[in-house]
Design a protein around this motif. Structure first.
Motif, PDB file in Angstrom:
ATOM      1  N   GLU A 213      -1.324  98.363 -38.186  1.00 39.98           N
ATOM      2  CA  GLU A 213      -1.687  99.534 -38.315  1.00 39.98           C
ATOM      3  C   GLU A 213      -2.811 100.161 -37.336  1.00 39.98           C
ATOM      4  N   GLN A 214      -3.886  98.926 -37.282  1.00 41.96           N
ATOM      5  CA  GLN A 214      -5.075  99.483 -36.487  1.00 41.96           C
ATOM      6  C   GLN A 214      -5.399  98.152 -35.591  1.00 41.96           C
ATOM      7  N   LEU A 215      -6.128  98.355 -34.343  1.00 40.66           N
ATOM      8  CA  LEU A 215      -6.694  97.481 -33.641  1.00 40.66           C
ATOM      9  C   LEU A 215      -7.983  97.763 -33.276  1.00 40.66           C
ATOM     10  N   GLU A 216      -8.993  96.857 -33.626  1.00 45.83           N
ATOM     11  CA  GLU A 216     -10.429  97.004 -33.360  1.00 45.83           C
ATOM     12  C   GLU A 216     -10.818  96.360 -32.343  1.00 45.83           C
ATOM     13  N   LEU A 217     -11.668  96.700 -31.281  1.00 45.48           N
ATOM     14  CA  LEU A 217     -12.062  95.915 -30.162  1.00 45.48           C
ATOM     15  C   LEU A 217     -13.441  95.993 -30.384  1.00 45.48           C
ATOM     16  N   GLN A 218     -14.016  95.021 -29.996  1.00 43.77           N
ATOM     17  CA  GLN A 218     -15.646  94.788 -30.030  1.00 43.77           C
ATOM     18  C   GLN A 218     -15.949  94.017 -29.013  1.00 43.77           C
ATOM     19  N   THR A 219     -17.156  94.435 -28.000  1.00 38.95           N
ATOM     20  CA  THR A 219     -17.497  93.755 -26.817  1.00 38.95           C
ATOM     21  C   THR A 219     -19.158  93.050 -27.591  1.00 38.95           C
ATOM     22  N   LYS A 220     -19.379  92.058 -27.145  1.00 33.06           N
ATOM     23  CA  LYS A 220     -20.559  91.500 -27.241  1.00 33.06           C
ATOM     24  C   LYS A 220     -21.442  91.035 -25.984  1.00 33.06           C
ATOM     25  N   LEU A 221     -22.487  91.886 -25.696  1.00 30.52           N
ATOM     26  CA  LEU A 221     -23.051  91.745 -24.362  1.00 30.52           C
ATOM     27  C   LEU A 221     -24.204  90.607 -24.293  1.00 30.52           C
ATOM     28  N   SER A 222     -24.326  89.954 -23.236  1.00 30.52           N
ATOM     29  CA  SER A 222     -25.394  89.100 -23.203  1.00 30.52           C
ATOM     30  C   SER A 222     -26.530  89.488 -22.598  1.00 30.52           C
ATOM     31  N   SER A 223     -27.667  88.999 -22.821  1.00 25.74           N
ATOM     32  CA  SER A 223     -29.088  89.365 -22.121  1.00 25.74           C
ATOM     33  C   SER A 223     -29.201  91.099 -22.507  1.00 25.74           C
ATOM     34  N   MET A 224     -28.782  91.298 -23.634  1.00 24.26           N
ATOM     35  CA  MET A 224     -29.073  92.686 -23.828  1.00 24.26           C
ATOM     36  C   MET A 224     -29.952  92.873 -25.199  1.00 24.26           C
ATOM     37  N   PRO A 225     -30.625  93.968 -25.349  1.00 23.04           N
ATOM     38  CA  PRO A 225     -31.285  94.281 -26.707  1.00 23.04           C
ATOM     39  C   PRO A 225     -30.148  94.519 -27.709  1.00 23.04           C
ATOM     40  N   ARG A 226     -30.611  94.022 -29.057  1.00 27.73           N
ATOM     41  CA  ARG A 226     -29.675  93.990 -30.094  1.00 27.73           C
ATOM     42  C   ARG A 226     -28.999  95.367 -30.035  1.00 27.73           C
ATOM     43  N   SER A 227     -29.848  96.490 -29.913  1.00 30.99           N
ATOM     44  CA  SER A 227     -29.078  97.731 -30.243  1.00 30.99           C
ATOM     45  C   SER A 227     -28.104  98.074 -29.109  1.00 30.99           C
ATOM     46  N   LYS A 228     -28.024  97.379 -28.003  1.00 32.24           N
ATOM     47  CA  LYS A 228     -27.172  97.676 -26.985  1.00 32.24           C
ATOM     48  C   LYS A 228     -26.293  96.576 -26.792  1.00 32.24           C
ATOM     49  N   SER A 229     -26.332  95.438 -27.625  1.00 32.12           N
ATOM     50  CA  SER A 229     -25.556  94.426 -27.324  1.00 32.12           C
ATOM     51  C   SER A 229     -23.967  94.466 -27.907  1.00 32.12           C
ATOM     52  N   THR A 230     -23.734  95.411 -28.723  1.00 34.74           N
ATOM     53  CA  THR A 230     -22.396  95.477 -29.327  1.00 34.74           C
ATOM     54  C   THR A 230     -21.809  96.981 -29.098  1.00 34.74           C
ATOM     55  N   VAL A 231     -20.365  97.051 -28.484  1.00 32.31           N
ATOM     56  CA  VAL A 231     -19.620  98.180 -28.432  1.00 32.31           C
ATOM     57  C   VAL A 231     -18.422  97.885 -29.289  1.00 32.31           C
ATOM     58  N   THR A 232     -18.185  98.900 -29.726  1.00 30.26           N
ATOM     59  CA  THR A 232     -16.999  98.789 -30.635  1.00 30.26           C
ATOM     60  C   THR A 232     -16.033 100.190 -30.515  1.00 30.26           C
ATOM     61  N   ALA A 233     -14.552  99.907 -30.579  1.00 29.39           N
ATOM     62  CA  ALA A 233     -13.795 101.059 -30.607  1.00 29.39           C
ATOM     63  C   ALA A 233     -12.396 100.482 -31.397  1.00 29.39           C
ATOM     64  N   THR A 234     -11.920 101.500 -32.138  1.00 30.69           N
ATOM     65  CA  THR A 234     -10.745 101.431 -33.064  1.00 30.69           C
ATOM     66  C   THR A 234      -9.684 102.282 -32.587  1.00 30.69           C
ATOM     67  N   TYR A 235      -8.689 101.660 -32.446  1.00 30.82           N
ATOM     68  CA  TYR A 235      -7.333 102.452 -32.223  1.00 30.82           C
ATOM     69  C   TYR A 235      -6.117 102.287 -33.143  1.00 30.82           C
ATOM     70  N   GLU A 236      -5.509 103.400 -33.196  1.00 33.10           N
ATOM     71  CA  GLU A 236      -4.358 103.288 -34.245  1.00 33.10           C
ATOM     72  C   GLU A 236      -3.305 102.578 -33.483  1.00 33.10           C
ATOM     73  N   TRP A 237      -2.518 101.822 -34.100  1.00 32.51           N
ATOM     74  CA  TRP A 237      -1.336 101.046 -33.302  1.00 32.51           C
ATOM     75  C   TRP A 237      -0.646 101.695 -32.750  1.00 32.51           C
ATOM     76  N   ARG A 238       0.019 102.753 -33.592  1.00 31.87           N
ATOM     77  CA  ARG A 238       1.160 103.737 -33.014  1.00 31.87           C
ATOM     78  C   ARG A 238       0.562 104.508 -31.850  1.00 31.87           C
TER      79      ARG A 238
END
Length: 245
Positions: A213-238
């Protein structure tokens, strides 16, 4: 007809002679006249039949000539029509090709506009797009994910991508993480280090009894402050699954 007239005059002259005035000779001459008349009439009829046959043959030849001319004209029209159809098909294919090129260039331009736009304080990178492609194997898919760097290019963006799949199994919601979806050999491809933009590709396998039903993507960035270290995006599978790869 001239022969008949001459024959008639000849017989009259013969009959005028005294020696031929007996009844027997007259009968013989009459019979001879009938035979000659039949021969002449038969010859005349034969000549007429020959003439009719010749006329019929000439008419057939003329008809064949007309038919050949019509066939040439029809063939010429068919060739012209095929040429027009071929030209029209080529133009349609060329228009489609140019349209596809325009769309691809527009998408690429929009992507670079995103890359080089002025970023805010939290704009380090973004997940630009995700595409899921069917393969020949059941429930096996190829994913293609585009990441872009935003605004600052003084150093590369480094980190790791993770995936989470949400679906339904036996009418119950289920979730699978990267380790359950991606083979161990492909996990290294989820790490990234790039400037401007990059594309990450790999294979995921969905359990047979699960409806995605859904695919969630998450990137964890290295050497970055905590507020900038995670980027997330969610997509409907269809919305992201496409035709065969």
């Amino acid at each position: 007809m001239w022969i008949v007239k001459q024959l008639h005059h000849l017989i009259k002259r013969i009959l005028a002679l005294e020696v031929f005035r007996t009844g027997r000779v007259t009968i013989l001459l009459a019979m001879a006249f009938c035979v000659m008349a039949g021969v002449v009439a038969g010859r005349f009829g034969y000549d007429q039949q020959v003439q009719k046959r010749l006329d019929a043959e000439r008419q057939v030849e003329l008809a064949e000539l007309h038919l050949q001319e019509n066939q040439k004209i029809t063939s010429s029209k068919d060739i012209s029509l095929r040429m027009v159809n071929a030209e029209l098909t080529w133009l349609q294919e060329e228009i489609k090709r140019l349209g596809d090129e325009k769309q691809a260039l527009t998408e690429e331009l929009n992507l670079y506009r995103k890359v080089f736009r002025d970023g805010g304080s939290n704009d380090v990178m973004a997940i630009d797009s995700a595409t899921i492609l069917n393969t020949n194997a059941a429930n096996v898919f190829r994913f293609r994910i585009t990441l872009i760097q935003l605004g600052r290019f003084d150093r590369p963006v480094k980190g790791e991508l993770s995936l989470s799949l949400f679906g339904i199994r036996s009418e119950q919601p289920v979730q699978f993480d990267t380790w359950a979806l991606v083979a161990a050999a492909d996990k290294a491809s989820l790490q990234f280090s790039f400037r401007y933009l990059t594309t990450i590709e790999g294979i995921i396998q969905v359990p047979d009894d699960v409806v995605p039903e859904q695919l969630e993507l998450q990137t964890k960035l290295s050497s970055m402050p905590r507020s900038k270290s995670t980027v997330t995006a969610t997509y409907e599978w269809r919305d992201i699954v496409q035709a065969d790869f």
